[in-house]
Write a protein that holds these residues in place. Structure first.
Motif, mmCIF file in Angstrom:
data_model
loop_
_atom_site.group_PDB
_atom_site.id
_atom_site.type_symbol
_atom_site.label_atom_id
_atom_site.label_comp_id
_atom_site.label_asym_id
_atom_site.label_seq_id
_atom_site.Cartn_x
_atom_site.Cartn_y
_atom_site.Cartn_z
ATOM 1 N N ARG A 28 0.658 -1.395 0.054
ATOM 2 C CA ARG A 28 -0.420 0.145 -0.229
ATOM 3 C C ARG A 28 1.209 1.406 -0.715
ATOM 4 O O ARG A 28 0.816 2.094 -0.751
ATOM 5 N N LYS A 29 2.419 1.089 0.491
ATOM 6 C CA LYS A 29 2.648 2.271 0.356
ATOM 7 C C LYS A 29 3.766 2.742 -0.762
ATOM 8 O O LYS A 29 4.198 3.494 -1.395
ATOM 9 N N GLN A 30 4.247 1.369 -1.392
ATOM 10 C CA GLN A 30 4.536 1.213 -2.476
ATOM 11 C C GLN A 30 3.991 1.931 -4.248
ATOM 12 O O GLN A 30 4.687 2.102 -5.016
ATOM 13 N N THR A 32 0.643 3.611 -6.061
ATOM 14 C CA THR A 32 -0.341 4.985 -6.197
ATOM 15 C C THR A 32 -2.074 5.021 -5.668
ATOM 16 O O THR A 32 -1.952 3.574 -5.405
ATOM 17 N N TYR A 84 -7.437 0.798 2.497
ATOM 18 C CA TYR A 84 -5.944 0.366 3.135
ATOM 19 C C TYR A 84 -5.287 1.846 1.933
ATOM 20 O O TYR A 84 -4.361 2.340 2.317
ATOM 21 N N TYR A 85 -5.749 2.418 0.589
ATOM 22 C CA TYR A 85 -5.607 3.607 0.381
ATOM 23 C C TYR A 85 -5.952 4.746 0.437
ATOM 24 O O TYR A 85 -5.053 5.661 0.978
ATOM 25 N N SER A 86 -7.101 5.000 0.021
ATOM 26 C CA SER A 86 -7.396 6.384 0.693
ATOM 27 C C SER A 86 -8.795 6.619 0.373
ATOM 28 O O SER A 86 -10.162 5.743 0.097
ATOM 29 N N TYR A 141 6.208 -5.478 -6.538
ATOM 30 C CA TYR A 141 6.783 -4.018 -5.602
ATOM 31 C C TYR A 141 7.562 -4.891 -4.500
ATOM 32 O O TYR A 141 7.392 -4.017 -3.405
#
Length: 187
Positions: A28-30, A32, A84-86, A141
């Motif tokens: 999730r951090k790697q 977009t 997890y993302y937005s 990723y």
């Protein structure tokens, strides 16, 4: 009535959805926000279509019940990954899941009993291929990868694995036993 073949389909799909959920969380951090929206939307679409079609077939004549169940499953699927993302990824996943669950329920209601197995296997193949593609994309990723993930990254191996799983599960049909109406004896 459900059979062992249908239980296999649902089990495999749950396992792969759990893998998508875990792999989406790990990267999730790697990736977009657009990746997150795509992961949520496509997972919700695949699972929602499968669930809606399955429950549309199982609850023939009860479109509202099958629609609500299909929508709920698609909604939870999209929300669980988009979370997890937005907020936008969550919203995209929820809306795609709602739409897919509704469309799947309508499709399941319209399919003739002779084509139930084909419809279920088609929707399963779509949902499984989406899961495979998301897992394939997220595995790129990961920085520290076990050997089995590197093995999975080879396109030929993952394609062969996908085809073998589908062929094995399709050989388990019938997925739903059609109920035979009771006919009174003729005199």
């Amino acid at each position: 009535m459900m059979t062992i073949g249908l239980a296999f389909l649902v089990s495999v799909l749950l396992i792969y959805f759990t893998s998508v959920l875990v792999s989406s969380f790990l990267v999730r951090k790697q990736v977009t926000m657009m990746h997150g929206m795509l992961f949520a939307m496509s997972s919700a679409m695949g699972i929602g279509l499968f669930a809606g079609t399955l429950f549309g077939i199982l609850f023939q004549g009860q479109l509202l019940v099958s629609t609500v169940i299909g929508i709920s499953i698609g909604l939870v699927t999209g929300a669980s990954i988009g979370f997890y993302y937005s907020f936008l990824a969550l919203l995209e996943g929820v809306l795609s899941g709602v739409m897919a669950g509704m469309m799947g329920a309508m499709l399941g209601e319209m399919v003739k009993p002779a084509d139930w197995d084909k419809a279920i296997m088609t929707m399963f193949t779509i949902a499984l291929s989406i899961s495979f593609l998301i897992i394939y994309e997220t595995s790129i990723y990961r920085k520290s990868q076990p050997k089995w993930i590197r093995f999975y990254q080879h396109p030929f191996i993952s394609s062969l694995m996908f085809i073998l799983i589908c062929l094995f599960l399709y050989s388990q049909k019938p997925f739903i036993l059609k109920s035979i109406p009771f006919l009174p004896p003729h005199h």
